[in-house]
Design a protein around this motif. Sequence first.
Motif, mmCIF file in Angstrom:
data_model
loop_
_atom_site.group_PDB
_atom_site.id
_atom_site.type_symbol
_atom_site.label_atom_id
_atom_site.label_comp_id
_atom_site.label_asym_id
_atom_site.label_seq_id
_atom_site.Cartn_x
_atom_site.Cartn_y
_atom_site.Cartn_z
ATOM 1 N N VAL A 84 1.040 -1.405 -0.007
ATOM 2 C CA VAL A 84 0.087 0.499 0.344
ATOM 3 C C VAL A 84 1.038 1.240 -0.176
ATOM 4 C CG1 VAL A 84 -1.710 1.348 1.254
ATOM 5 C CG2 VAL A 84 -2.124 -0.911 1.338
ATOM 6 N N GLU A 85 0.550 2.159 -0.864
ATOM 7 C CA GLU A 85 1.502 3.140 -1.343
ATOM 8 C C GLU A 85 0.534 3.895 -0.175
ATOM 9 O OE1 GLU A 85 1.892 6.347 -4.924
ATOM 10 O OE2 GLU A 85 3.742 4.676 -4.800
ATOM 11 N N VAL A 86 0.847 4.696 0.921
ATOM 12 C CA VAL A 86 0.561 6.096 1.551
ATOM 13 C C VAL A 86 1.144 6.735 1.641
ATOM 14 C CG1 VAL A 86 0.421 6.104 4.161
ATOM 15 C CG2 VAL A 86 0.520 3.780 3.783
ATOM 16 N N THR A 87 0.595 8.240 1.614
ATOM 17 C CA THR A 87 0.887 9.701 1.720
ATOM 18 C C THR A 87 0.740 10.128 3.565
ATOM 19 O OG1 THR A 87 1.003 9.237 -0.755
ATOM 20 C CG2 THR A 87 0.772 11.618 0.413
ATOM 21 N N VAL A 88 1.490 11.129 3.989
ATOM 22 C CA VAL A 88 0.808 11.525 4.860
ATOM 23 C C VAL A 88 0.774 12.663 5.722
ATOM 24 C CG1 VAL A 88 1.684 11.368 7.901
ATOM 25 C CG2 VAL A 88 1.870 9.164 6.340
ATOM 26 N N GLN A 89 -0.175 12.810 5.374
ATOM 27 C CA GLN A 89 0.180 14.790 5.490
ATOM 28 C C GLN A 89 0.021 15.252 6.910
ATOM 29 O OE1 GLN A 89 -2.744 16.138 2.742
ATOM 30 N NE2 GLN A 89 -1.697 16.098 0.942
ATOM 31 N N GLU A 90 1.100 16.471 7.104
ATOM 32 C CA GLU A 90 1.473 16.850 8.606
ATOM 33 C C GLU A 90 1.947 18.085 8.382
ATOM 34 O OE1 GLU A 90 2.782 15.579 13.137
ATOM 35 O OE2 GLU A 90 3.377 14.980 11.422
ATOM 36 N N ALA A 91 1.242 19.140 9.052
ATOM 37 C CA ALA A 91 1.173 20.999 8.566
ATOM 38 C C ALA A 91 1.713 21.097 7.578
ATOM 39 C CB ALA A 91 2.846 20.745 10.208
ATOM 40 N N ARG A 114 3.674 19.255 5.629
ATOM 41 C CA ARG A 114 4.174 18.763 5.034
ATOM 42 C C ARG A 114 3.916 17.272 4.522
ATOM 43 N NH1 ARG A 114 10.336 20.466 6.488
ATOM 44 N NH2 ARG A 114 9.863 22.045 7.747
ATOM 45 N N SER A 115 4.095 16.602 3.609
ATOM 46 C CA SER A 115 3.699 15.625 2.983
ATOM 47 C C SER A 115 5.466 13.899 2.866
ATOM 48 C CB SER A 115 4.039 15.111 1.259
ATOM 49 O OG SER A 115 2.102 16.231 1.305
ATOM 50 N N ARG A 116 5.181 12.969 3.319
ATOM 51 C CA ARG A 116 6.046 11.485 3.113
ATOM 52 C C ARG A 116 5.266 10.928 2.760
ATOM 53 N NH1 ARG A 116 7.135 9.540 7.582
ATOM 54 N NH2 ARG A 116 6.196 10.172 8.941
ATOM 55 N N GLN A 117 6.221 10.096 1.677
ATOM 56 C CA GLN A 117 5.497 9.130 1.158
ATOM 57 C C GLN A 117 6.040 7.451 1.434
ATOM 58 O OE1 GLN A 117 6.744 11.880 -0.929
ATOM 59 N NE2 GLN A 117 4.483 12.406 -0.289
ATOM 60 N N LEU A 118 5.017 6.539 2.347
ATOM 61 C CA LEU A 118 6.201 5.177 2.361
ATOM 62 C C LEU A 118 5.264 4.225 1.740
ATOM 63 C CD1 LEU A 118 5.423 5.967 6.372
ATOM 64 C CD2 LEU A 118 6.796 6.395 5.190
ATOM 65 N N THR A 119 5.696 3.133 1.388
ATOM 66 C CA THR A 119 5.692 2.504 1.064
ATOM 67 C C THR A 119 5.057 0.949 2.196
ATOM 68 O OG1 THR A 119 6.132 2.556 -0.845
ATOM 69 C CG2 THR A 119 5.435 -0.237 -0.832
ATOM 70 N N VAL A 120 3.754 0.274 2.646
ATOM 71 C CA VAL A 120 3.875 -0.917 3.040
ATOM 72 C C VAL A 120 3.717 -1.759 3.237
ATOM 73 C CG1 VAL A 120 2.309 -0.930 6.111
ATOM 74 C CG2 VAL A 120 3.024 1.366 5.257
ATOM 75 N N ALA A 121 4.441 -3.251 2.814
ATOM 76 C CA ALA A 121 4.103 -4.343 2.881
ATOM 77 C C ALA A 121 3.469 -4.544 3.524
ATOM 78 C CB ALA A 121 5.467 -4.905 2.916
ATOM 79 N N PRO A 122 2.473 -6.217 3.242
ATOM 80 C CA PRO A 122 1.786 -7.217 3.756
ATOM 81 C C PRO A 122 2.363 -7.927 4.929
ATOM 82 C CG PRO A 122 1.462 -7.421 1.870
ATOM 83 C CD PRO A 122 2.574 -6.670 1.527
ATOM 84 N N ASP A 123 3.771 -8.017 4.955
ATOM 85 C CA ASP A 123 4.500 -8.198 6.215
ATOM 86 C C ASP A 123 5.174 -7.077 7.216
ATOM 87 O OD1 ASP A 123 6.787 -6.516 5.030
ATOM 88 O OD2 ASP A 123 7.911 -8.737 4.043
ATOM 89 N N LYS A 176 6.183 -4.063 7.311
ATOM 90 C CA LYS A 176 7.665 -3.160 6.447
ATOM 91 C C LYS A 176 7.395 -2.127 6.344
ATOM 92 C CE LYS A 176 10.788 -7.789 6.373
ATOM 93 N NZ LYS A 176 12.175 -8.069 5.114
ATOM 94 N N VAL A 177 8.205 -1.522 6.254
ATOM 95 C CA VAL A 177 8.233 -0.115 5.597
ATOM 96 C C VAL A 177 8.931 0.900 5.551
ATOM 97 C CG1 VAL A 177 7.360 2.542 6.555
ATOM 98 C CG2 VAL A 177 5.652 0.416 7.631
ATOM 99 N N ALA A 178 8.376 1.696 4.342
ATOM 100 C CA ALA A 178 10.075 2.188 3.115
ATOM 101 C C ALA A 178 9.308 3.010 2.629
ATOM 102 C CB ALA A 178 10.599 1.143 2.501
ATOM 103 N N GLN A 179 10.586 4.147 3.582
ATOM 104 C CA GLN A 179 10.094 5.896 2.241
ATOM 105 C C GLN A 179 9.890 5.719 0.908
ATOM 106 O OE1 GLN A 179 12.428 8.470 3.665
ATOM 107 N NE2 GLN A 179 11.689 8.801 6.311
ATOM 108 N N SER A 180 9.411 6.061 0.398
ATOM 109 C CA SER A 180 9.070 5.598 -1.440
ATOM 110 C C SER A 180 8.736 6.918 -2.155
ATOM 111 C CB SER A 180 8.302 4.424 -1.526
ATOM 112 O OG SER A 180 7.097 4.692 -0.891
ATOM 113 N N LEU A 181 8.920 7.152 -2.682
ATOM 114 C CA LEU A 181 8.331 8.167 -4.050
ATOM 115 C C LEU A 181 7.435 7.646 -4.719
ATOM 116 C CD1 LEU A 181 11.378 8.667 -5.861
ATOM 117 C CD2 LEU A 181 9.947 10.583 -4.677
ATOM 118 N N PRO A 182 5.786 8.221 -4.612
ATOM 119 C CA PRO A 182 4.786 8.032 -5.529
ATOM 120 C C PRO A 182 4.712 7.492 -6.821
ATOM 121 C CG PRO A 182 4.643 10.659 -5.213
ATOM 122 C CD PRO A 182 5.656 9.574 -4.805
ATOM 123 N N THR A 183 4.303 6.539 -7.282
ATOM 124 C CA THR A 183 4.429 6.044 -8.925
ATOM 125 C C THR A 183 3.533 6.274 -9.509
ATOM 126 O OG1 THR A 183 3.121 4.052 -7.909
ATOM 127 C CG2 THR A 183 4.863 3.618 -7.347
ATOM 128 N N GLY A 184 2.160 6.864 -8.167
ATOM 129 C CA GLY A 184 1.244 7.896 -9.564
ATOM 130 C C GLY A 184 1.089 9.215 -8.568
#
Length: 444
Positions: free
Chosen positions: A53-60, A62-71, A73-81
């Motif tokens: 799942v590609e997750v975009t978190v917006q706070e104050a 600012r935006s961060r993009q994270l990719t969350v795997a079914p297992d 694991k969380v990794a910072q990522s760039l959006p694919t779309g």
Amino acid sequence: MSTLAIEITSERTALVSGAGDEKVELSAENGQSIHAVIAQFSRQHSADAGSPVEVTVQEAGRSRQLTVAPDGKVAQSLPTGPIPAPADTPQPRPDHPVEEPVTMAVTPLDDSPPAGGVDTHARPARVARTPTSTSVLAAPEIPVGSQEPARTGLRGRLNTILNLRIVPKPESAEMRQRAAIASITGPLPGFSIVTIANPKGGVGKTPLAVGLNAIIAEHRGAATTVCVDVADVGGSLADRVSIPPRDGHDVLSLIAAEAAEPGSIRPSALSQYLTRQPGGDDIVAGNNGAHGSSLGYDDTHAAAQILSQHREILIADTGNNRLADSWQWATSRANVLLVPVPLRRDAAAAAHRMLLDLTATAGPAMMARTIVVITDGPGDAPMVEIDAVDAFLDAGVHSVARMPFEPLFASGERISPSKLRRSTTEALTVVAATVIDLIAHAAD
């Protein structure tokens, strides 16, 4: 790949779009942080979907993009779309082209560089532009509930003269400064080390250390940060701060006192070795050579162990000797590495070689926690900037920021933060916010 857009609306709540037909409100309870709740929700959503799942978190703003795997694991990522956004989030206007997507970049002060402001260069290596994606280089929106009247600029002057309460424009420099200050005051996971290093002498390591220490203390509060001269012999920190240290207020005296009576350095005794500055920031002078030995690896580690019991952040002002044990400790233990680089080819080349060598030893993770600060000054060669910025970004550094020329930094005189140019203070605030964000999100 499914997507989630999560907007943090307060310290305890967040709003999720993309998890169904209606928005889902998350709430932090029983002492949990809202970030932990978001992580738990995203992992569960990915596990239920059976795909990342590609997750975009917006706070104050600012935006961060994270990719969350079914297992999980969380990794910072760039959006694919295109990044999904809540319906009530202002979208970029057509006359403001969206910039290239960037993960955890410093926010510049304006779309076009203002006089004496901060100009940030940051991009992932070899990533094509995505015109439909939202970039964190764009001006942040006004955070929810932030309707404080403008204090600077034309709107600030109108408020003062006419007793009005006009709020700043969302894309204004004042709003970006507010977002930066909000980041500086945010929670940290624990004691952290910020190392300032460049083996080339005279590039502005100590002025940057003094300024950063003062800015963090101003917004996080007194006794939250300490700047330590970790040069093996003869650092200049004591010569650049507003209030010079007295005899015995140095790093080796601090270590000797703890060694003589373990556990004796309590808060009341710590002031015997620290020198408090006017803004509430503290410094520990370096080894002046009177002890007849250089500052070693174990010495530096022992000093950090003592200070970790009393402060949140240690800013390590390094010397120029890359072979010194104290230099090796400071760079290897850094949660964030700040590298000041004037626009001179020799200074840029020395910093680039240093980073390549550190990466060869510590791995690519070193670059991910490195911020290069390009500094203006007399004798600059502007044509060096493009080559230098490209080289640092291609090497994988987290971001490249730009500092305006500051006469007080260049003078060699003592630095009083109240006498710094406003553009310098604003630039230091953005750099400090980037440092704090990098520390805070490293544990995500």
